[in-house]
Scaffold this motif. Structure first.
Motif, PDB file in Angstrom:
ATOM      1  N   LEU A  38       0.991  -1.248   0.126  1.00  0.00           N
ATOM      2  CA  LEU A  38       0.083  -0.034   0.096  1.00  0.00           C
ATOM      3  C   LEU A  38       0.863   1.077  -0.147  1.00  0.00           C
ATOM      4  CD1 LEU A  38      -2.472  -1.143   2.837  1.00  0.00           C
ATOM      5  CD2 LEU A  38      -2.793  -1.215   0.329  1.00  0.00           C
ATOM      6  N   TYR A  39       0.623   2.058  -1.033  1.00  0.00           N
ATOM      7  CA  TYR A  39       1.612   3.223  -0.981  1.00  0.00           C
ATOM      8  C   TYR A  39       0.767   4.447  -1.544  1.00  0.00           C
ATOM      9  CZ  TYR A  39       5.570   6.277  -2.102  1.00  0.00           C
ATOM     10  OH  TYR A  39       6.233   7.318  -2.140  1.00  0.00           O
ATOM     11  N   LEU A  40       0.686   5.549  -0.807  1.00  0.00           N
ATOM     12  CA  LEU A  40      -0.195   6.733  -1.229  1.00  0.00           C
ATOM     13  C   LEU A  40      -1.568   6.648  -1.876  1.00  0.00           C
ATOM     14  CD1 LEU A  40       2.766   8.619  -2.882  1.00  0.00           C
ATOM     15  CD2 LEU A  40       2.011   8.820  -0.512  1.00  0.00           C
ATOM     16  N   GLY A  41      -2.430   5.646  -1.004  1.00  0.00           N
ATOM     17  CA  GLY A  41      -3.636   5.415  -1.503  1.00  0.00           C
ATOM     18  C   GLY A  41      -3.742   4.335  -2.723  1.00  0.00           C
ATOM     19  N   ASN A  42      -2.661   3.818  -3.128  1.00  0.00           N
ATOM     20  CA  ASN A  42      -2.629   2.731  -4.186  1.00  0.00           C
ATOM     21  C   ASN A  42      -2.157   1.345  -3.781  1.00  0.00           C
ATOM     22  OD1 ASN A  42      -3.483   4.519  -6.394  1.00  0.00           O
ATOM     23  ND2 ASN A  42      -1.548   5.668  -5.946  1.00  0.00           N
ATOM     24  N   THR A  43      -2.680   0.477  -4.348  1.00  0.00           N
ATOM     25  CA  THR A  43      -2.176  -1.043  -4.200  1.00  0.00           C
ATOM     26  C   THR A  43      -1.286  -1.285  -5.229  1.00  0.00           C
ATOM     27  OG1 THR A  43      -4.245  -1.272  -2.731  1.00  0.00           O
ATOM     28  CG2 THR A  43      -3.159  -3.125  -3.436  1.00  0.00           C
ATOM     29  N   TYR A  44      -0.318  -2.064  -5.001  1.00  0.00           N
ATOM     30  CA  TYR A  44       0.759  -2.640  -5.674  1.00  0.00           C
ATOM     31  C   TYR A  44       0.875  -4.208  -5.307  1.00  0.00           C
ATOM     32  CZ  TYR A  44       1.494   2.053  -6.682  1.00  0.00           C
ATOM     33  OH  TYR A  44       1.274   3.832  -7.089  1.00  0.00           O
ATOM     34  N   GLU A  45       0.593  -4.833  -6.424  1.00  0.00           N
ATOM     35  CA  GLU A  45       1.021  -6.167  -6.168  1.00  0.00           C
ATOM     36  C   GLU A  45       2.606  -6.468  -6.439  1.00  0.00           C
ATOM     37  OE1 GLU A  45       0.652 -10.842  -8.421  1.00  0.00           O
ATOM     38  OE2 GLU A  45      -0.371  -9.146  -9.242  1.00  0.00           O
ATOM     39  N   VAL A  46       3.502  -7.086  -5.266  1.00  0.00           N
ATOM     40  CA  VAL A  46       4.754  -7.493  -5.457  1.00  0.00           C
ATOM     41  C   VAL A  46       4.880  -8.640  -6.270  1.00  0.00           C
ATOM     42  CG1 VAL A  46       6.734  -7.785  -4.045  1.00  0.00           C
ATOM     43  CG2 VAL A  46       5.089  -6.419  -3.041  1.00  0.00           C
TER      44      VAL A  46
END
Length: 135
Positions: free
Chosen positions: A35-43
């Motif tokens: 979770l970063y700055l309101g966004n979700t990123y798949e690792v």
């Protein structure tokens, strides 16, 4: 707010925590998300360099790729400009970024991502150079 497992002294009960305080989460299938700055990123891959993906579904599915130099650094769009800025102090990486076409950054070689392999190689080269200058 997100529900997170409690610490050992609270009976293991879940507590609510602001999502800004969370690094990410792991789904039951093992997929890790940041979770970063309101966004979700798949690792996608987490080694010496972390690669992320965001997928969009609609009329045509698209994938966007991102990276961070360490797991706790900002998530940046995976493009030549951001790579050059992130590795401005790594001449080895600068050369490899220039020599490799963008379409090959994410290709795998022996189960490892080429961009991550390049970064590991350059880190080893710089460590060797530092060791050789120590008398």
């Amino acid at each position: 707010m997100a529900s997170v497992p409690g610490s050992g002294d609270d009976g293991g009960q879940k507590k609510a925590a602001p999502t800004e305080q969370l690094w990410g989460y792991r789904q039951t299938d093992g997929t890790l998300y940041r979770l970063y700055l309101g966004n979700t990123y798949e690792v996608v891959q987490e080694k010496t360099l972390t690669l992320y993906r965001q997928s969009e579904f609609g009329e045509g599915a698209t994938e966007h790729y991102f990276f961070s130099v360490t797991p706790d650094e900002p998530v940046l769009s995976l493009n030549r400009h951001n790579l050059e800025a992130a590795f401005a102090n790594y001449p080895c990486m600068q050369g490899l970024i220039q020599q490799t076409s963008a379409r090959n950054w994410l290709k795998n070689h022996q189960k490892h991502n080429r961009l991550i392999e390049a970064y590991q190689y350059c880190r080893q080269q710089s460590a060797g150079a530092q060791l050789s200058t120590v008398h």
